[in-house]
Design an enzyme around this catalytic site. Structure first.
Site, PDB file in Angstrom:
ATOM      1  N   SER A 144       0.837  -1.193   0.000  1.00  0.00           N
ATOM      2  CA  SER A 144       0.000   0.000   0.000  1.00  0.00           C
ATOM      3  C   SER A 144       0.874   1.246   0.000  1.00  0.00           C
ATOM      4  O   SER A 144       2.008   1.218   0.492  1.00  0.00           O
ATOM      5  CB  SER A 144      -0.896   0.020   1.248  1.00  0.00           C
ATOM      6  OG  SER A 144      -1.550   1.266   1.394  1.00  0.00           O
ATOM      7  N   TYR A 158      -2.676  -0.735  10.075  1.00  0.00           N
ATOM      8  CA  TYR A 158      -2.737  -1.123   8.661  1.00  0.00           C
ATOM      9  C   TYR A 158      -1.452  -0.688   7.946  1.00  0.00           C
ATOM     10  O   TYR A 158      -0.822  -1.481   7.222  1.00  0.00           O
ATOM     11  CB  TYR A 158      -3.951  -0.490   7.997  1.00  0.00           C
ATOM     12  CG  TYR A 158      -4.061  -0.775   6.518  1.00  0.00           C
ATOM     13  CD1 TYR A 158      -4.574  -1.983   6.061  1.00  0.00           C
ATOM     14  CD2 TYR A 158      -3.651   0.163   5.579  1.00  0.00           C
ATOM     15  CE1 TYR A 158      -4.668  -2.251   4.702  1.00  0.00           C
ATOM     16  CE2 TYR A 158      -3.748  -0.095   4.221  1.00  0.00           C
ATOM     17  CZ  TYR A 158      -4.257  -1.303   3.783  1.00  0.00           C
ATOM     18  OH  TYR A 158      -4.349  -1.558   2.435  1.00  0.00           O
TER      19      TYR A 158
END
Length: 252
Positions: A144, A158
């Site tokens: 990401s 995350y």
């Protein structure tokens, strides 16, 4: 056109979002795809209906459970007796900030790291052993943008899990290139998927796109196409690379 004819590819989290589009893209390029899913078996069955059971093999697994990923790998191998490419896409995105109670905070961190990093590492371990016995293979890990620029306070765990994915991928590339094992990461920014929908609802699309020079959220096809290219084996010396897919919202 990318040709993946004859390749057996395991895609985790393949029933929705980036994973579902990736499964379709790889299968349409000729691959035989093992589609892992957790709770969305109906969506996985829809993909089989579109493409055919001779090209798509469904396997459920719960990555929140210890060794769930290893069980998946063993089940996946039994379909064709081999796996040529592993695509680690499955992930969760739970909200928990420093002002939440400790139980929620701890649960979010533990579940996120278990699914987003530990299960990925377990699959990479199994793949490395398998690929060594077959003179090579390819691992593609979905990270990401958050791995590099961080995330909002509610999603620090995350971002941390995705940062771990980058280090894991680079370590595999450096450690096992001699065994003809390739490892790549892709790092999407915001992608219009079901998982991102809550974030979009919470913050608003204008907030999410204001620092994206392209002015819009990426479609999952952008990510799937990059994964298909990496799976093709056309650029082996790019092993260890992370490809950013974020509309120039974070340029390294």
């Amino acid at each position: 056109m990318i040709d993946l004819t004859g390749k057996v590819i395991l895609v985790t989290g393949g029933s929705s979002g980036i994973g579902a589009v990736t499964v379709r893209t790889l299968a349409n390029a000729g691959a035989m795809v093992i589609l892992h899913y957790f709770s969305q078996g109906d969506k996985a069955e829809e993909i089989v209906g579109e493409i055919g059971c001779d090209r798509i093999h469904l396997l459920p697994a719960d990555f929140t459970q210890e060794n769930g990923a290893i069980t998946l790998w063993n089940d996946a191998i039994s379909w064709q007796g081999r796996i040529d490419i592993l695509v680690n896409n499955a992930a969760i995105m739970l909200a928990a900030g420093v002002d939440d109670n400790l139980a929620l905070w701890s649960s979010a961190w533990q579940k996120t790291l278990q699914v987003n990093l530990i299960a990925v590492a377990d699959l990479c371990r199994e793949a490395i052993h398998h690929f060594k016995s077959r003179n090579g293979g390819t691992i593609i890990n979905v990270a990401s943008r958050a791995a590099f620029r961080g995330d909002t306070p509610e999603y620090m765990h995350y971002a941390a899990s995705k940062g771990g994915i980058i280090s894991l991928t680079r370590s595999i590339a450096r450690g096992f290139a001699k065994d003809n094992i390739l490892a790549f990461a892709v790092a999407p920014g915001f992608v219009r998927t079901e998982m991102a929908e809550k974030f979009i609802q919470d913050y608003g699309e204008d907030f999410l796109t204001r620092d994206i020079p392209m002015g819009k959220i990426a479609p999952p096809e952008d990510v799937a196409n990059v994964i298909a290219f990496l799976a093709s084996g056309l650029a082996p010396h790019a092993t260890g690379t992370t490809i950013d897919i974020n509309g120039a919202s974070y340029v390294r």
